[in-house]
Design a protein around this motif. Structure first.
Motif, mmCIF file in Angstrom:
data_model
loop_
_atom_site.group_PDB
_atom_site.id
_atom_site.type_symbol
_atom_site.label_atom_id
_atom_site.label_comp_id
_atom_site.label_asym_id
_atom_site.label_seq_id
_atom_site.Cartn_x
_atom_site.Cartn_y
_atom_site.Cartn_z
ATOM 1 N N SER A 15 40.305 39.736 39.407
ATOM 2 C CA SER A 15 41.494 38.894 39.361
ATOM 3 C C SER A 15 42.660 39.509 40.119
ATOM 4 C CB SER A 15 41.918 38.648 37.911
ATOM 5 O OG SER A 15 42.206 39.893 37.271
ATOM 6 N N GLU A 16 42.513 40.779 40.526
ATOM 7 C CA GLU A 16 43.568 41.467 41.279
ATOM 8 C C GLU A 16 42.938 42.308 42.380
ATOM 9 O OE1 GLU A 16 47.076 42.122 37.934
ATOM 10 O OE2 GLU A 16 45.664 43.763 38.357
ATOM 11 N N ALA A 27 47.275 38.978 43.562
ATOM 12 C CA ALA A 27 46.397 38.071 42.828
ATOM 13 C C ALA A 27 45.241 37.665 43.738
ATOM 14 C CB ALA A 27 47.179 36.849 42.364
ATOM 15 N N VAL A 28 44.187 37.127 43.169
ATOM 16 C CA VAL A 28 43.007 36.718 43.934
ATOM 17 C C VAL A 28 42.742 35.244 43.696
ATOM 18 C CG1 VAL A 28 40.534 37.064 44.288
ATOM 19 C CG2 VAL A 28 42.011 39.035 43.869
ATOM 20 N N ASP A 29 42.580 34.510 44.793
ATOM 21 C CA ASP A 29 42.292 33.080 44.714
ATOM 22 C C ASP A 29 41.529 32.704 45.978
ATOM 23 O OD1 ASP A 29 42.233 30.448 43.954
ATOM 24 O OD2 ASP A 29 44.400 30.183 43.818
ATOM 25 N N ASP A 30 40.906 31.545 45.977
ATOM 26 C CA ASP A 30 40.168 31.104 47.158
ATOM 27 C C ASP A 30 41.114 30.729 48.293
ATOM 28 O OD1 ASP A 30 37.560 31.370 46.165
ATOM 29 O OD2 ASP A 30 37.687 29.427 45.137
ATOM 30 N N MET A 272 46.370 32.316 53.114
ATOM 31 C CA MET A 272 46.895 32.535 51.767
ATOM 32 C C MET A 272 48.400 32.282 51.679
ATOM 33 S SD MET A 272 44.086 33.002 50.354
ATOM 34 C CE MET A 272 44.646 33.232 48.670
ATOM 35 N N ARG A 275 49.267 29.654 49.271
ATOM 36 C CA ARG A 275 49.307 29.974 47.842
ATOM 37 C C ARG A 275 50.614 30.654 47.425
ATOM 38 N NH1 ARG A 275 45.120 26.760 46.725
ATOM 39 N NH2 ARG A 275 43.090 27.546 47.417
ATOM 40 N N LYS A 290 56.444 33.190 45.709
ATOM 41 C CA LYS A 290 55.936 34.254 44.845
ATOM 42 C C LYS A 290 56.381 35.608 45.389
ATOM 43 C CE LYS A 290 51.828 31.699 43.326
ATOM 44 N NZ LYS A 290 50.349 31.645 43.318
ATOM 45 N N VAL A 294 48.913 36.881 47.521
ATOM 46 C CA VAL A 294 47.617 36.486 46.968
ATOM 47 C C VAL A 294 46.583 36.684 48.068
ATOM 48 C CG1 VAL A 294 46.301 34.621 45.884
ATOM 49 C CG2 VAL A 294 48.801 34.687 45.635
ATOM 50 N N PHE A 296 42.021 36.754 48.966
ATOM 51 C CA PHE A 296 40.827 35.978 48.629
ATOM 52 C C PHE A 296 39.654 36.906 48.309
ATOM 53 C CE2 PHE A 296 41.043 36.519 53.213
ATOM 54 C CZ PHE A 296 39.767 36.950 53.560
ATOM 55 N N ASN A 302 34.529 32.071 51.311
ATOM 56 C CA ASN A 302 35.847 32.455 51.813
ATOM 57 C C ASN A 302 35.769 33.100 53.189
ATOM 58 O OD1 ASN A 302 38.154 31.997 49.761
ATOM 59 N ND2 ASN A 302 36.449 32.707 48.493
#
Length: 508
Positions: A15-16, A27-30, A272, A275, A290, A294, A296, A302
């Protein structure tokens, strides 16, 4: 790992993701799909022109300015193409590669460079203030603003200013800074407003210059200009390394300081950046940015999206920025070379912003004088628009990301800091413009830009080598960054030596 039935199970995604020191983990996201970001069903050539291209235009609007309209024509008008043109080409190539590497970090993390540098040892308390100091020292003197005022004075008065009218020139430059303030205030999304302004400014400038240059410049001069850009040769006798350093530093953009305008890839939503958010104008909805980026996860889906984003980035920077910077340098220098040959006069630091218009006006009439002055004003105003806004943007981004107290004070809305601070910067530049002639101020700024090439390429190597694997550079990308260090760094070392000793380190 296996499930109860014995089938292999992938471990849960982190998650990080930590990069560097002193800043919180990402943070981690697609990665989003480009179609999602630009709100189109299919991303074809038309959609790329309409929605994807943009940050490179803001950079190009700055690029076709102090270097292309002032320093390049002055150098070519005084010394000719041979031995000068190759410096332009090498600078543009190296800077475009550098821009790709800066934007790689922005696209992979959503963090703008001034914030990302805070992750490099020894940390944010050193790198962020230092980066801001170098940026402001290079641009706060306002030569780009005074140059625009000089062209506007001549357009209004119908003649160049004399030495006793410099105060009027400076007041006009300050007035144009207020125009930039109004543009940002009225925008819904500031980056988009800058893009649209530069579509008009850059498009009009290149179109008019192309028509005029084709109409009056002989083919032999065109050939000399093109050949000069690609022919390696010793610098001409009499030119100083400081003059070449100014030309190298402000060809294309600002050598080692190009990172200051790459924030717009975040605001455009590249990778990113989508995001993380963007800075909106007062008429906008007030998007919150933010304070931490963030990134991926390292998986096949990805990695495939990253390749798509990277191709779009290359299209924007090589197809628009590099080509536009080369055309933007070729046209004014070819035109200047022709004017010098036909008039028998050479430009000086005091008259280069209006030299071409004055000489062509004497030959073709008042209408040509007005047309060329208008072109000069548009060129220098596009530079003014980009630099002034970027000075404010970078300080805002750095402060917003670094200070939880500030974020609480402005309730997470960067606009509440951005616009008051813009007025403060305007007042400081207004005072700094009184220090020297416009072109002399630009020369100093350009050589200070070369200082960045001694430092920031290595910071980029550190950051980009720690990105998710799909986004990391190849080995030869690092070699290009070292070439940036060597090429632009040489000119800065010479500039400092000449400043301290009064004599040139290298003579030609």
């Amino acid at each position: 790992m296996v499930d109860p039935s014995g089938a292999p199970v992938s471990p849960p995604a982190a998650s990080e993701y930590q990069i560097g020191v002193s800043r919180p983990p990402l943070a981690v996201d697609d990665l989003p799909e480009p179609e999602e970001v630009f709100r189109v069903r299919r991303l074809g050539p038309v959609q790329i022109v309409r929605f994807v291209i943009g940050p490179s235009l803001i950079a190009l609007g700055i690029s076709i300015g102090s270097g292309e309209w002032l320093l390049g024509p002055q150098a070519v008008g005084t010394f000719g193409f041979v031995g000068v043109g190759w410096v332009i080409t090498v600078s543009a190539l190296l800077q475009t590669f550098y821009n790709v590497e800066v934007s790689r970090y922005v696209m992979a993390t959503g963090e703008v460079p001034i914030v990302g540098f805070g992750r490099v040892p020894p940390g944010a308390k050193v790198w962020i203030p230092f980066s801001l100091l170098v940026l402001y020292f290079a641009f706060i003197f306002g030569g780009w603003a005074a140059g625009a005022g000089q062209g506007l004075f001549a357009l209004i008065a119908g003649r160049p200013n004399n030495s006793g009218e410099l105060e009027y020139v400076r007041l006009l430059g300050i007035g144009l800074l207020l125009v930039v303030f109004v543009i940002t205030v009225l925008a819904r999304k500031i980056s988009r407003a800058l893009e649209l302004a530069n579509w008009v400014l850059v498009g009009a400038v290149i179109l008019v210059l192309l028509v005029v240059t084709i109409a009056i410049v002989p083919g032999s001069v065109w050939w000399d200009g093109i050949r000069g850009l690609v022919t390696p040769a010793a610098p001409p006798e009499g030119i100083t390394a400081t003059q070449l350093g100014g030309l190298a530093g402000f060809t294309a953009l600002a050598s080692g300081l190009n990172w200051y305008v790459m924030n717009h890839y975040r605001d455009k939503g590249y990778g990113m950046g989508y995001r993380v958010g963007f800075i909106s104008g007062l008429r906008g909805a007030g998007s919150k940015v933010k304070p931490v980026g963030v990134t991926f996860p390292d998986d096949a889906a990805n990695a495939g999206r990253w390749k798509r984003w990277y191709r779009l980035l290359l299209t924007d920077l090589w197809g628009v920025f590099f080509v536009g910077a080369m055309v933007g340098m070729l046209l004014p220098t070819v035109l200047m070379s022709h004017v010098v040959a036909t008039s028998g006069q050479r430009p000086s630091s005091s008259n280069v912003p209006t030299f071409t218009a004055t000489q062509l006006g004497a030959e073709y009439g008042q209408w040509m004088f007005s047309v060329m002055l208008a072109v000069g004003v548009l060129i220098l105003f596009s530079t003014q628009l980009g630099i002034f806004e970027a000075l404010v943007r970078n300080f805002t981004d750095a402060s917003h990301a670094s200070s939880p107290r500030l974020r609480r004070l402005i309730e997470g809305d960067p606009r509440r800091f951005y616009f008051p601070f813009m007025l403060v910067v305007l007042a400081v530049i207004a005072g700094a413009m009184h220090l020297a002639l416009p072109t002399d101020l630009v020369q100093t700024s350009a050589n200070m830009s070369n200082l960045g090439a001694l430092i920031f390429p290595f910071a980029l190597m550190y950051l980009n080598s720690r990105l998710p694997k799909a986004a990391r550079p190849r080995t030869w990308h690092y070699l290009i960054l070292v070439l940036n260090f060597l090429f632009f760094g040489f000119f800065f070392v010479n500039f400092v030596y000449e400043l301290v000793t009064g004599g040139a380190l290298v003579r030609f």
